[in-house]
Enzyme design. Structure first.
Site, PDB file in Angstrom:
ATOM      1  CG  ASP A  84     -23.147  12.478   8.780  1.00 10.67           C
ATOM      2  OD1 ASP A  84     -23.835  11.519   8.400  1.00 10.67           O
ATOM      3  OD2 ASP A  84     -22.834  12.667   9.974  1.00 10.67           O
ATOM      4  CD  GLU A 117     -31.184  10.778  10.281  1.00 10.80           C
ATOM      5  OE1 GLU A 117     -31.146  11.206  11.446  1.00 10.80           O
ATOM      6  OE2 GLU A 117     -30.722   9.668   9.962  1.00 10.80           O
TER       7      GLU A 117
END
Length: 504
Positions: free
Chosen positions: A21, A178
């Protein structure tokens, strides 16, 4: 650019090992990047680079107990998810989700990304995960979360304005929109998201609109990045962030995995940080190839010295790269109790406990060797390779004069080997080896070989364990392997630890 500079190849992943991420920002000629850390403490590693290729960890954004609450019952792959790192109005801003019940989204700030970072500002009016921060021309701060929904906030106080409203649901039929990031680029606002779940179907899509809250039109070429239904060495590509380099070129950082072995392919290092070039065609970003090699960079690389692979615990402060489970209280972790040694005092009775006393580092190479000199006179502990509390292997020295190799795979726990030890401190070892039967589709990604080393350097291998059981494809979750030192009874002392990449 100096005439003496000769371009050299750059390699992916640019930050190997369990560093998922990634979020990036540039300030002048400096690039800064943050990653998820889940159940490990300290939280959110922060890196610096001058060339987008060579990165050095400069700190952790949440490194004090008052900043980060991870209770004793925090599960593996719980904790901190998906930070966004931005620089605005002379400060660094980092927003992140702590999925622990009662915690939620929070913001910390710093004038120096190496720290110290502030105490958290809570965002009770911002639900969801994967929060992003973006400021428009009049200074309004927009927070966008997975879903994809958006709300205006005051990042200094956590106050929200208006209602959370959906702005784009991504590609029809694609799962899990997302990881949103919102940017003003040229005449448009761009909304970059991940879709398809974080497994083999992971991908990156983009939309654009006239204002921060849309309306957004999707790129006709979506997804602009995916490795689904391909056989390349890098898979699961997604959760991306964009940055414009000093020379005006554009780049993308993203997560990806490197599966090994037979079918279905097992990735053991977790989701790693990769870099890809970006060009612009008709006002849309076009992502270049994501593979083991990057194109020759258009500027001089600034190589950093290799990270120290040996720690003699001579300093009272632990290096930034060391991580522990949930917290790191001084009564359980110390380099002062026996100067020049690390002392670990047990809290859980085994590595099966979510709050076991473990000091580890991410496994960053597909092949490696790790060793430590341990004094087990006052307790039991050793050298472990951990994926989570239900999937880990270890070689453990005990005060009764024995060493044993322990394997935990799901609901099964076994002692795989046992060996008498000479009196006094002993060197414990683990290294990777090739899995047998390379033409068998069931072949795992590697083997992990545990043993002891005599004072004359003679190695005794005690057990060779299949590495596929310490992989995400078997265990699930969002993390990667961590190699580290632990204690499960009494006090255990470690004189040194070393980690050698590329060793079988």
């Amino acid at each position: 650019m100096s005439d003496e500079y000769a371009p050299v190849p750059a390699a992916n992943p640019v930050i190997p090992g369990f560093h998922p991420d990634p979020s990036i920002c540039r300030v002048g000629e400096d690039y800064y990047l943050a990653c998820s850390s889940f159940e490990y403490f300290p939280g959110i590693p922060v890196f610096h680079s001058r060339d987008l290729v060579n990165w050095v960890q400069i700190g952790n954004a949440l490194d004090r107990p008052g900043q980060l609450r991870l209770p004793r019952d925090t599960p593996s792959s719980g904790g901190l998810y998906a930070p966004t790192l931005r620089h605005h109005d002379g400060r660094f801003w980092l927003i992140v989700t702590n999925v622990t019940p009662g915690e939620g989204n929070l913001i910390v700030t710093a004038t120096d990304p190496a720290g110290p970072w502030s105490d958290p500002v809570r965002l009770p009016g911002v639900p969801g995960i994967d929060p992003d921060l973006a400021w428009d021309e009049d200074g309004t701060c927009w927070c966008t979360v997975a879903g994809v929904s958006q709300i205006r906030i005051d990042p200094g106080t956590g106050e929200t304005f208006g209602e959370l409203r959906p702005v784009w649901s991504g590609t029809p039929g694609a799962a899990a929109p997302e990881a949103p990031h919102l940017y003003r680029i040229g005449d448009h606002w761009y909304l970059l998201i991940a879709e398809g779940g974080t497994e083999r179907g992971h991908c990156v899509s983009v939309a654009r609109g006239p204002s921060p809250d849309g309306p957004f039109e999707p790129c006709p070429a979506n997804p602009i990045l995916t490795r689904r239904s391909t056989s390349g060495p890098v898979q699961n590509t997604g959760h991306a962030d964009l940055v414009q380099a000093v020379d005006g070129s554009w780049w993308m950082v993203l997560l990806g995995v490197r599966p090994q072995g037979g079918t279905p392919g097992w990735h053991v290092l977790g989701r790693e940080t990769f870099l890809a070039p970006v060009s612009w065609v008709d006002g849309w970003p076009v992502v270049g190839e994501v593979g083991p090699e990057l194109p020759t960079m258009p500027w001089p690389l600034v190589p950093t010295p290799p990270s120290a692979e040996r720690d003699d615990f001579a300093s009272t402060e632990l290096r930034h790269s060391w991580i522990s489970l949930l917290d790191r209280p001084a009564e359980h972790y110390s380099t002062r109790e026996r100067p020049g040694w690390l002392t670990l005092r047990a809290r859980g009775a085994s590595l099966d406990e979510p709050d076991a006393v473990l000091l580890g580092r991410r496994q960053q190479h597909l092949t490696f060797r790790a060793r430590t000199l341990i004094d087990p006179a006052e307790g039991s502990g050793g050298l472990a390779v951990r994926l989570d509390d239900r999937h880990h292997y270890a070689v453990e020295a005990r005060p009764d004069g024995t060493a044993r190799v322990i394997a935990r795979i799901g609901s099964l726990r076994t002692v795989a080997a046992e060996l008498p030890l000479p009196t006094g401190p002993v060197v414990l070892t683990v290294h990777t080896g090739r899995a047998p039967e390379p033409h068998d589709a069931r072949t795992g990604p590697d083997t992990l070989i545990f043993g002891v080393e005599a004072s004359d350097g003679t190695m005794t291998d005690m057990a060779s364990l299949d590495g596929r059981y310490l992989s995400t494809e078997v265990a699930g979750g969002f993390t990667g392997r961590v190699v580290g030192l632990y204690a499960t009874e009494g006090a255990v002392h470690f004189d040194w630890f070393d980690y050698l990449p590329g060793h079988r």
